[in-house]
Design an enzyme around this catalytic site. Structure first.
Site, PDB file in Angstrom:
ATOM      1  N   GLY A  36       0.534  -1.223  -0.204  1.00  0.00           N
ATOM      2  CA  GLY A  36      -0.338   0.029   0.292  1.00  0.00           C
ATOM      3  C   GLY A  36       0.860   0.758  -0.356  1.00  0.00           C
ATOM      4  CB  SER A  37       4.428   2.414  -0.979  1.00  0.00           C
ATOM      5  OG  SER A  37       4.708   1.193  -2.450  1.00  0.00           O
ATOM      6  CB  ILE A  72      -8.313  -9.788 -13.844  1.00  0.00           C
ATOM      7  CG1 ILE A  72      -6.999 -10.741 -13.372  1.00  0.00           C
ATOM      8  CG2 ILE A  72      -8.943  -9.538 -14.738  1.00  0.00           C
ATOM      9  CD1 ILE A  72      -6.729 -11.297 -14.736  1.00  0.00           C
ATOM     10  CG  HIS A  95       0.821  -1.875 -15.257  1.00  0.00           C
ATOM     11  ND1 HIS A  95       1.039  -3.300 -15.033  1.00  0.00           N
ATOM     12  CD2 HIS A  95       2.472  -2.145 -16.576  1.00  0.00           C
ATOM     13  CE1 HIS A  95       1.508  -4.013 -15.528  1.00  0.00           C
ATOM     14  NE2 HIS A  95       1.762  -3.283 -16.705  1.00  0.00           N
ATOM     15  CD  GLU A 146       4.696   2.002  -9.662  1.00  0.00           C
ATOM     16  OE1 GLU A 146       3.497   1.564  -8.526  1.00  0.00           O
ATOM     17  OE2 GLU A 146       5.342   0.721  -9.289  1.00  0.00           O
TER      18      GLU A 146
HETATM   19  C1  GRF Z   1       2.894  -1.389  -7.858  1.00  0.00           C
HETATM   20  O1  GRF Z   1       4.338  -1.092  -8.439  1.00  0.00           O
HETATM   21  C2  GRF Z   1       1.972  -0.690  -8.540  1.00  0.00           C
HETATM   22  O2  GRF Z   1       2.569  -0.381  -9.766  1.00  0.00           O
HETATM   23  C3  GRF Z   1       2.066  -2.317  -9.152  1.00  0.00           C
HETATM   24  O3  GRF Z   1       2.321  -3.335  -7.836  1.00  0.00           O
HETATM   25  C4  GRF Z   1       2.817  -2.300  -7.103  1.00  0.00           C
HETATM   26  C5  GRF Z   1       2.152  -1.886  -5.317  1.00  0.00           C
HETATM   27  O4  GRF Z   1       2.311  -1.473  -4.721  1.00  0.00           O
HETATM   28  N1  GRF Z   1       0.300  -2.685  -9.336  1.00  0.00           N
HETATM   29  P1  GRF Z   1       2.036  -0.535  -3.575  1.00  0.00           P
HETATM   30  O5  GRF Z   1       1.147  -1.502  -2.901  1.00  0.00           O
HETATM   31  O6  GRF Z   1       1.450   0.601  -3.718  1.00  0.00           O
HETATM   32  O7  GRF Z   1       2.870  -0.289  -2.130  1.00  0.00           O
END
Ligand code: GRF
Length: 197
Positions: A12-13, A100, A117, A182
């Protein structure tokens, strides 16, 4: 007030980055929006702890308790719809939600369902993106925020970030470099989308 509902499965970062941005930038005032709830399909998702510590309602909906994908998705939609009304529309934010979704679910929230993603879409949809980028000899990698459409990891692009691939990179090292980006682009893209709702 718009209600943001974030769906997670793990650390959940990205969720935490959005919660922090909402607090730091006072989205309640500046975007008329709040993170209303975090929903996980896994009871042990680390992100649930952070959400609770930040006073955000959490729900766990275990997909293993449902016989079909459709049954899980309709229970999930029922939970989300508790935060949706004409006066308080919901924005559904997928943040490491490892499920999904059925076309019915995706269509129900069309235009207000986002995903991040860890690749420069349309390259490397699906799993193992970082290793696949390394195997292909890519010199750059990155992440994409997009609106969700029924086709996996497709849909209109809202934001992207690019990072270099450095000689000697492993998938883990590259993933960590991408993840820092991200955390910058996802809150920004959500904030921009809120403006349009
Ligand atoms: C991230 O790399 C996101 O792009 C992918 O899964 C990972 C989730 O990381 N879909 P977090 O749970 O947000 O730390």
């Amino acid at each position: 007030m718009k209600n943001i509902v974030i769906l997670i499965s793990g650390s959940g970062s990205n969720m935490a980055a959005i919660i922090r941005a909402a607090q730091r930038e006072n989205w309640a005032q500046t975007r008329q929006a709040r993170v209303a709830a975090v929903i996980s399909n896994k009871a042990d998702a680390q992100g649930l702890v952070f959400a609770r510590e930040h006073g955000i309602a959490t729900e766990v909906l275990d997909h293993k308790a449902f016989a079909t994908r459709e049954a899980f998705d309709s229970a999930l939609a029922a939970l989300i719809d508790g935060f949706d009304s004409p006066a308080q529309p919901v924005l559904v934010v997928l943040a490491g939600f490892m499920r999904i979704l059925t076309p019915g679910f995706v269509q129900r929230y069309a235009g207000r369902l986002t995903n991040i993603h860890p690749s420069l879409l349309p390259a490397f949809g699906g799993l193992n993106t970082h290793q696949r980028a390394l195997d292909a000899g890519c010199q750059f990698a990155g992440a994409t925020v997009h609106l969700v459409t029924p086709e996996l990891d497709h849909g209109p692009i809202l934001a992207q970030a690019v990072v270099p691939v450095v000689p000697g990179d492993t998938a883990e090292v590259l993933a960590a470099r991408v993840l820092t980006q991200e955390h910058l682009i996802y809150p920004r893209a959500v904030a921009q989308l809120l403006q349009k709702m």
